[in-house]
Design a protein around this motif. Structure first.
Motif, PDB file in Angstrom:
ATOM      1  N   SER A 153      37.681 105.220 -25.023  1.00 23.57           N
ATOM      2  CA  SER A 153      37.270 106.570 -24.646  1.00 23.57           C
ATOM      3  C   SER A 153      38.326 107.203 -23.732  1.00 23.57           C
ATOM      4  O   SER A 153      39.153 106.499 -23.133  1.00 23.57           O
ATOM      5  CB  SER A 153      35.927 106.533 -23.920  1.00 23.57           C
ATOM      6  OG  SER A 153      36.076 105.924 -22.641  1.00 23.57           O
ATOM      7  N   HIS A 154      38.275 108.520 -23.623  1.00 25.65           N
ATOM      8  CA  HIS A 154      39.210 109.215 -22.734  1.00 25.65           C
ATOM      9  C   HIS A 154      39.016 108.800 -21.266  1.00 25.65           C
ATOM     10  O   HIS A 154      40.018 108.576 -20.563  1.00 25.65           O
ATOM     11  CB  HIS A 154      39.093 110.728 -22.897  1.00 25.65           C
ATOM     12  CG  HIS A 154      39.631 111.212 -24.209  1.00 25.65           C
ATOM     13  ND1 HIS A 154      40.951 111.103 -24.566  1.00 25.65           N
ATOM     14  CD2 HIS A 154      39.002 111.796 -25.262  1.00 25.65           C
ATOM     15  CE1 HIS A 154      41.132 111.604 -25.775  1.00 25.65           C
ATOM     16  NE2 HIS A 154      39.963 112.020 -26.226  1.00 25.65           N
ATOM     17  N   PRO A 155      37.766 108.673 -20.779  1.00 24.14           N
ATOM     18  CA  PRO A 155      37.622 108.211 -19.391  1.00 24.14           C
ATOM     19  C   PRO A 155      38.228 106.828 -19.166  1.00 24.14           C
ATOM     20  O   PRO A 155      38.877 106.577 -18.152  1.00 24.14           O
ATOM     21  CB  PRO A 155      36.093 108.183 -19.187  1.00 24.14           C
ATOM     22  CG  PRO A 155      35.549 109.161 -20.169  1.00 24.14           C
ATOM     23  CD  PRO A 155      36.474 109.079 -21.361  1.00 24.14           C
ATOM     24  N   GLU A 156      38.038 105.930 -20.139  1.00 28.95           N
ATOM     25  CA  GLU A 156      38.601 104.581 -20.069  1.00 28.95           C
ATOM     26  C   GLU A 156      40.127 104.623 -20.001  1.00 28.95           C
ATOM     27  O   GLU A 156      40.750 103.932 -19.195  1.00 28.95           O
ATOM     28  CB  GLU A 156      38.212 103.893 -21.370  1.00 28.95           C
ATOM     29  CG  GLU A 156      37.679 102.625 -21.398  1.00 28.95           C
ATOM     30  CD  GLU A 156      37.148 102.106 -22.709  1.00 28.95           C
ATOM     31  OE1 GLU A 156      36.863 100.929 -22.642  1.00 28.95           O
ATOM     32  OE2 GLU A 156      37.015 102.785 -23.754  1.00 28.95           O
ATOM     33  N   LEU A 157      40.727 105.410 -20.892  1.00 25.03           N
ATOM     34  CA  LEU A 157      42.189 105.519 -20.930  1.00 25.03           C
ATOM     35  C   LEU A 157      42.720 106.136 -19.641  1.00 25.03           C
ATOM     36  O   LEU A 157      43.718 105.658 -19.089  1.00 25.03           O
ATOM     37  CB  LEU A 157      42.634 106.341 -22.142  1.00 25.03           C
ATOM     38  CG  LEU A 157      42.521 105.608 -23.474  1.00 25.03           C
ATOM     39  CD1 LEU A 157      42.564 106.588 -24.636  1.00 25.03           C
ATOM     40  CD2 LEU A 157      43.614 104.570 -23.602  1.00 25.03           C
ATOM     41  N   GLY A 158      42.063 107.177 -19.179  1.00 26.18           N
ATOM     42  CA  GLY A 158      42.490 107.803 -17.931  1.00 26.18           C
ATOM     43  C   GLY A 158      42.462 106.818 -16.780  1.00 26.18           C
ATOM     44  O   GLY A 158      43.433 106.697 -16.016  1.00 26.18           O
ATOM     45  N   ARG A 159      41.351 106.093 -16.655  1.00 23.16           N
ATOM     46  CA  ARG A 159      41.241 105.095 -15.575  1.00 23.16           C
ATOM     47  C   ARG A 159      42.329 104.036 -15.696  1.00 23.16           C
ATOM     48  O   ARG A 159      42.970 103.671 -14.709  1.00 23.16           O
ATOM     49  CB  ARG A 159      39.875 104.411 -15.612  1.00 23.16           C
ATOM     50  CG  ARG A 159      38.774 105.152 -14.916  1.00 23.16           C
ATOM     51  CD  ARG A 159      37.523 104.290 -14.733  1.00 23.16           C
ATOM     52  NE  ARG A 159      37.056 103.674 -15.977  1.00 23.16           N
ATOM     53  CZ  ARG A 159      36.264 104.259 -16.866  1.00 23.16           C
ATOM     54  NH1 ARG A 159      35.860 105.492 -16.671  1.00 23.16           N
ATOM     55  NH2 ARG A 159      35.883 103.612 -17.951  1.00 23.16           N
ATOM     56  N   PHE A 191      45.254 104.104 -17.054  1.00 27.07           N
ATOM     57  CA  PHE A 191      46.592 104.610 -16.755  1.00 27.07           C
ATOM     58  C   PHE A 191      46.685 105.210 -15.358  1.00 27.07           C
ATOM     59  O   PHE A 191      47.733 105.716 -14.970  1.00 27.07           O
ATOM     60  CB  PHE A 191      47.008 105.666 -17.791  1.00 27.07           C
ATOM     61  CG  PHE A 191      47.609 105.085 -19.040  1.00 27.07           C
ATOM     62  CD1 PHE A 191      48.976 104.835 -19.124  1.00 27.07           C
ATOM     63  CD2 PHE A 191      46.818 104.779 -20.127  1.00 27.07           C
ATOM     64  CE1 PHE A 191      49.526 104.302 -20.272  1.00 27.07           C
ATOM     65  CE2 PHE A 191      47.361 104.242 -21.285  1.00 27.07           C
ATOM     66  CZ  PHE A 191      48.723 103.997 -21.352  1.00 27.07           C
ATOM     67  N   GLY A 192      45.596 105.200 -14.619  1.00 28.06           N
ATOM     68  CA  GLY A 192      45.594 105.783 -13.281  1.00 28.06           C
ATOM     69  C   GLY A 192      45.675 107.298 -13.328  1.00 28.06           C
ATOM     70  O   GLY A 192      46.239 107.928 -12.437  1.00 28.06           O
ATOM     71  N   ARG A 193      45.109 107.878 -14.368  1.00 26.25           N
ATOM     72  CA  ARG A 193      45.127 109.328 -14.565  1.00 26.25           C
ATOM     73  C   ARG A 193      43.710 109.808 -14.794  1.00 26.25           C
ATOM     74  O   ARG A 193      42.751 109.045 -14.745  1.00 26.25           O
ATOM     75  CB  ARG A 193      45.988 109.690 -15.788  1.00 26.25           C
ATOM     76  CG  ARG A 193      47.415 109.205 -15.753  1.00 26.25           C
ATOM     77  CD  ARG A 193      48.228 109.998 -14.743  1.00 26.25           C
ATOM     78  NE  ARG A 193      49.626 109.662 -14.765  1.00 26.25           N
ATOM     79  CZ  ARG A 193      50.558 110.352 -15.401  1.00 26.25           C
ATOM     80  NH1 ARG A 193      50.237 111.402 -16.104  1.00 26.25           N
ATOM     81  NH2 ARG A 193      51.816 109.981 -15.341  1.00 26.25           N
TER      82      ARG A 193
END
Length: 182
Positions: free
Chosen positions: A143-149, A151-153
């Protein structure tokens, strides 16, 4: 035709044997999953040597955490998660070391290959971060939240990377095959 639960039970038995230190069980687990893990690592990093390193790291981690895995936990999704996280760590580390921006991917020049080969070529044109975010989102279901977390973004950063990258790939495909849309 074999029952899928038989394969799961078989893998559970392999994990139990590997926990007891049976090298043959670990070797069988490696044989069953190494190709898939290597393929994922290669897709994410675009580098054979790095993919080999990540594959080895992944199975070494599995050895460390084998005792903590619950019986019946499918290994492949867990191994893929470990491999993806290792690839992300490499990409983040390399980006810091080389100070490369995400938008610095250079298109490869060359003859028009077949569509399948072209799609692989398009992936290789992406920066490591773009390739990893798009692949993990589109193909591995992150998910986008998972990817953001990871990558620290932010979540919006991930959405932006995927949207911008897919739009660019569509444009490149349209330019390579202008008559396909008529």
């Amino acid at each position: 035709m074999s029952d899928p639960s038989d394969a799961k039970d078989d893998e559970t038995q392999l994990v139990r044997r590997a926990r007891r230190g049976q090298e043959a069980a670990f070797a069988e687990i490696y044989r069953r999953h190494a190709r898939a893990i290597h393929s994922l690592a290669l897709r994410l990093t675009g580098n054979h040597a790095t993919a080999e390193d990540i594959t080895q790291e992944c199975f070494l981690k599995m050895l460390q955490f084998l005792g903590g895995l619950r019986d019946g936990t499918p290994l492949r999704p867990w191994l893929k998660r470990v491999a993806a996280n290792a690839a992300i760590d490499r990409i983040r580390r390399d980006r810091r070391l080389l100070a490369i921006e995400d938008d610095d991917a250079q298109p490869a020049n060359g003859p028009d290959p077949l569509l399948h080969a072209e799609s692989l070529g398009l992936l290789r044109r992406l920066s490591p971060t773009e390739r990893t975010v798009v692949w993990l989102h589109a193909m591995e279901g992150w998910s986008h939240p998972e990817l953001g977390r990871r990558f620290g973004r932010s979540e919006s950063w991930s959405k932006s990377i995927v949207s911008r990258t897919l739009a660019r790939l569509r444009l490149e495909l349209d330019e390579a095959h202008p008559h396909d849309n008529e």
